[in-house]
Structures are given as structure tokens and as C-alpha cells.
Design an enzyme around this catalytic site. Structure first.
Site, PDB file in Angstrom:
ATOM      1  CG  ASP A 171      -1.261   4.499  -7.753  1.00  0.00           C
ATOM      2  OD1 ASP A 171      -1.659   3.317  -7.781  1.00  0.00           O
ATOM      3  OD2 ASP A 171      -1.003   5.093  -6.686  1.00  0.00           O
ATOM      4  CG  HIS A 174       1.526   9.009  -1.528  1.00  0.00           C
ATOM      5  ND1 HIS A 174       2.712   8.479  -1.982  1.00  0.00           N
ATOM      6  CD2 HIS A 174       0.825   7.934  -1.070  1.00  0.00           C
ATOM      7  CE1 HIS A 174       2.708   7.171  -1.800  1.00  0.00           C
ATOM      8  NE2 HIS A 174       1.573   6.813  -1.254  1.00  0.00           N
ATOM      9  CD  GLU A 208       4.940  10.984  -3.818  1.00  0.00           C
ATOM     10  OE1 GLU A 208       4.147  10.835  -2.879  1.00  0.00           O
ATOM     11  OE2 GLU A 208       5.930  10.254  -3.981  1.00  0.00           O
ATOM     12  CG  ASN A 240       4.479  10.863   0.964  1.00  0.00           C
ATOM     13  OD1 ASN A 240       3.404  10.259   0.927  1.00  0.00           O
ATOM     14  ND2 ASN A 240       5.228  11.036  -0.111  1.00  0.00           N
TER      15      ASN A 240
HETATM   16  C1  F6R Z   1      -1.466   2.320  -4.170  1.00  0.00           C
HETATM   17  C2  F6R Z   1      -1.423   3.742  -3.857  1.00  0.00           C
HETATM   18  C3  F6R Z   1      -0.692   4.278  -2.684  1.00  0.00           C
HETATM   19  C4  F6R Z   1      -1.045   3.559  -1.386  1.00  0.00           C
HETATM   20  C5  F6R Z   1      -0.369   4.195  -0.186  1.00  0.00           C
HETATM   21  C6  F6R Z   1      -0.589   3.384   1.072  1.00  0.00           C
HETATM   22  O1  F6R Z   1      -2.225   2.108  -5.350  1.00  0.00           O
HETATM   23  O2  F6R Z   1      -1.968   4.509  -4.583  1.00  0.00           O
HETATM   24  O3  F6R Z   1      -1.005   5.638  -2.562  1.00  0.00           O
HETATM   25  O4  F6R Z   1      -2.437   3.564  -1.206  1.00  0.00           O
HETATM   26  O5  F6R Z   1       0.980   4.353  -0.403  1.00  0.00           O
HETATM   27  O6  F6R Z   1       0.013   2.139   0.928  1.00  0.00           O
HETATM   28  P1  F6R Z   1      -0.191   0.977   1.991  1.00  0.00           P
HETATM   29  O7  F6R Z   1      -1.649   0.635   1.948  1.00  0.00           O
HETATM   30  O8  F6R Z   1       0.680  -0.162   1.504  1.00  0.00           O
HETATM   31  O9  F6R Z   1       0.218   1.521   3.301  1.00  0.00           O
END
Ligand code: F6R
Length: 246
Positions: A67, A138, A143, A136
Site C-alpha cells: 500500500d 485494517h 479500512e 482499527n
Molecule cells: C503498512 C500497512 C499498515 C500497517 C498497520 C500496522 O504497509 O499496510 O496496514 O501494517 O497500520 O502498522 P504498525 O506496524 O506501524 O503498527
């Protein structure tokens, strides 16, 4: 889905690195989709060390970006591009021809999604998809409320993602949309790993693994994956019912 719980972040990271290493050992042309974010950073550092020591050749693997923040340049250190170069591609010596990342500055983001879908199709699908989980719930930027039927798509980021996402940026940054692989890619990947660490993820992990399998909790999609593994450290698993841990 299988659940694996490790004592701490270090052990979790080591095992995650082992999984990536195993994918490349099994198939030297593996198609790997590896998330950005804080959770896998240590795993990537260990992976680079282990690959060097064991002389595992990643030169024929492909790396697919999960992403990107729409409108944020690859030079911005909060971007997923920047993160992957810094933590994965650089340390692993990955050649640019092996990298397939979203261009979130593209004029036509719909076409950019189609381009990414085509790359994945032409490579025969994703062998290993390693994702983190947002506060959340995701996965990537899928989302809450996003369905399972999407391949790559553009999403309006919800308020949690917009505020939590500030942690990656030096200065306050306007985050509105994301471009992401879809949950259909996730479910079609040959193996999927959901990685979570730390007590701040405990509530969302409980909801994902014990609540309803629902669009409102995208991370619950891991339970639909026949070769899905939820890999957690004890802190992230802290609110799970004892029966779930069996
Ligand atoms: C990043 C991504 C996000 C993260 C998620 C957790 O490429 O796709 O979905 O994996 O927000 O982020 P952290 O690891 O920083 O808690």
C-alpha cells in the site's frame, strides 16, 4: 488459520524472518508482499542478516508493495516506499527490477490499481503476504467496512488511520486517501501472515480472532485463509481467551 504466540517482539520477529526466508528457499522466484510499518521492522533487519549468513538468494524474488499514502512522494520518509527501501530493499540488496510498488502520485490511480493487479496476475499470484494490523483492524489500507471482493483499490482513510499514521512522519501531514492491495489479494495469496506486537494491539487482536468474521473488522479475514497464520507476541495476545490459544 493457525495461531502462533511468541514470548516477545524479538522472538516474533525472528520467526517472521524465518517464514520469509523459507518462502525464498522453497521457491527462489517467490512473489512476496511485505508490509511497511513498525511491526515488521525488526523482522526485516533479522531477515537481511540471516539471508547474508545463510547465503539465501533473493535475486529472483519479486517484491510487491502492499500500500501507499496517496499523494505522498517516495522521498518522504513517512511513505511506504521510503520505509521499504530503508528497511528491506537496501539491507537485502534488492534490485529495482524486483520491486513493484504503487505510484501514489499517478494521475490516474484507477489505472495504477489495474497495473498492480496485472503485475500480480502475470507473476502467478502472491506466494507470501505478510501484513500488520492497524489500530482499527485494517489490513494494508483496507479500512473497516471494505469488502472482501476488492483487488487493488483506492480508499478514504478513516480517522484512526489518519491520526495513527502521523507517527511515520516528521511533521504533521495531511493523509486523506490510501492505495492498497485488496482483501481478495490477501485471501488468494498462497500463504498469509498477520503480524501483531505489543499490548496496544491486544484489543484489536481479540476482536479479529474472537469477534465475528466481518467486514467491520478486516483483520478477521485471516480466519478465512486456509493457510493463514496469526503470529503474535504475548503482549498482543494478552486479551485472548485461553480457549483461543489452544
Ligand atoms: C503498512 C500497512 C499498515 C500497517 C498497520 C500496522 O504497509 O499496510 O496496514 O501494517 O497500520 O502498522 P504498525 O506496524 O506501524 O503498527
Amino acid at each position: 488459520m493457525t495461531l502462533r504466540i511468541f514470548a516477545d517482539h524479538e522472538t516474533l520477529s525472528l520467526q517472521a524472518a524465518n517464514e520469509i526466508l523459507a518462502a525464498a528457499k522453497t521457491n527462489p522466484r517467490a512473489v512476496l508482499c511485505l508490509a511497511a510499518g513498525d511491526t515488521p521492522t525488526r523482522a526485516y533487519a533479522l531477515l537481511a542478516e540471516m539471508a547474508r549468513k545463510e547465503r539465501i538468494d533473493f535475486s529472483r524474488c519479486s517484491f510487491i508493495g502492499l500500500d501507499e499514502w496517496v499523494g505522498i512522494s517516495p522521498q518522504n520518509e513517512g511513505s511506504c516506499h521510503f520505509y521499504l527501501h530503508e528497511n528491506l530493499f537496501g539491507p537485502m540488496g534488492i534490485h529495482s527490477s524486483q520491486m513493484h510498488l504503487f505510484d501514489s502520485l499517478a494521475k490516474d490511480l484507477g489505472k495504477e490499481c489495474e497495473r498492480m493487479d496485472a503485475v500480480i496476475r502475470e507473476k502467478g499470484g502472491i506466494d507470501l503476504m505478510l501484513v500488520g494490523v492497524g489500530m482499527n483492524g485494517h489490513i494494508g489500507f483496507n479500512e473497516p467496512g471494505v469488502g472482501l471482493h476488492h483487488y487493488a483499490h483506492v480508499v478514504d482513510l478513516d480517522s484512526t488511520t489518519r491520526s495513527v499514521g502521523q507517527k511515520y512522519f516528521r511533521q504533521s501531514t495531511k493523509l486523506g486517501k490510501g492505495i492498497t492491495l485488496g482483501l481478495k489479494h490477501f485471501l488468494e495469496s498462497r500463504k498469509a501472515i498477520l503480524l501483531a506486537s505489543g499490548s496496544r494491539k491486544a484489543e484489536v487482536i481479540r476482536a479479529a480472532l474472537e469477534g465475528p468474521i466481518a467486514e467491520e473488522m478486516p483483520a478477521s479475514a485471516i480466519r478465512r485463509h486456509p493457510y493463514g497464520i496469526a503470529m503474535l507476541d504475548e503482549a498482543a495476545a494478552g486479551l485472548l481467551h485461553p480457549a483461543t490459544r489452544l
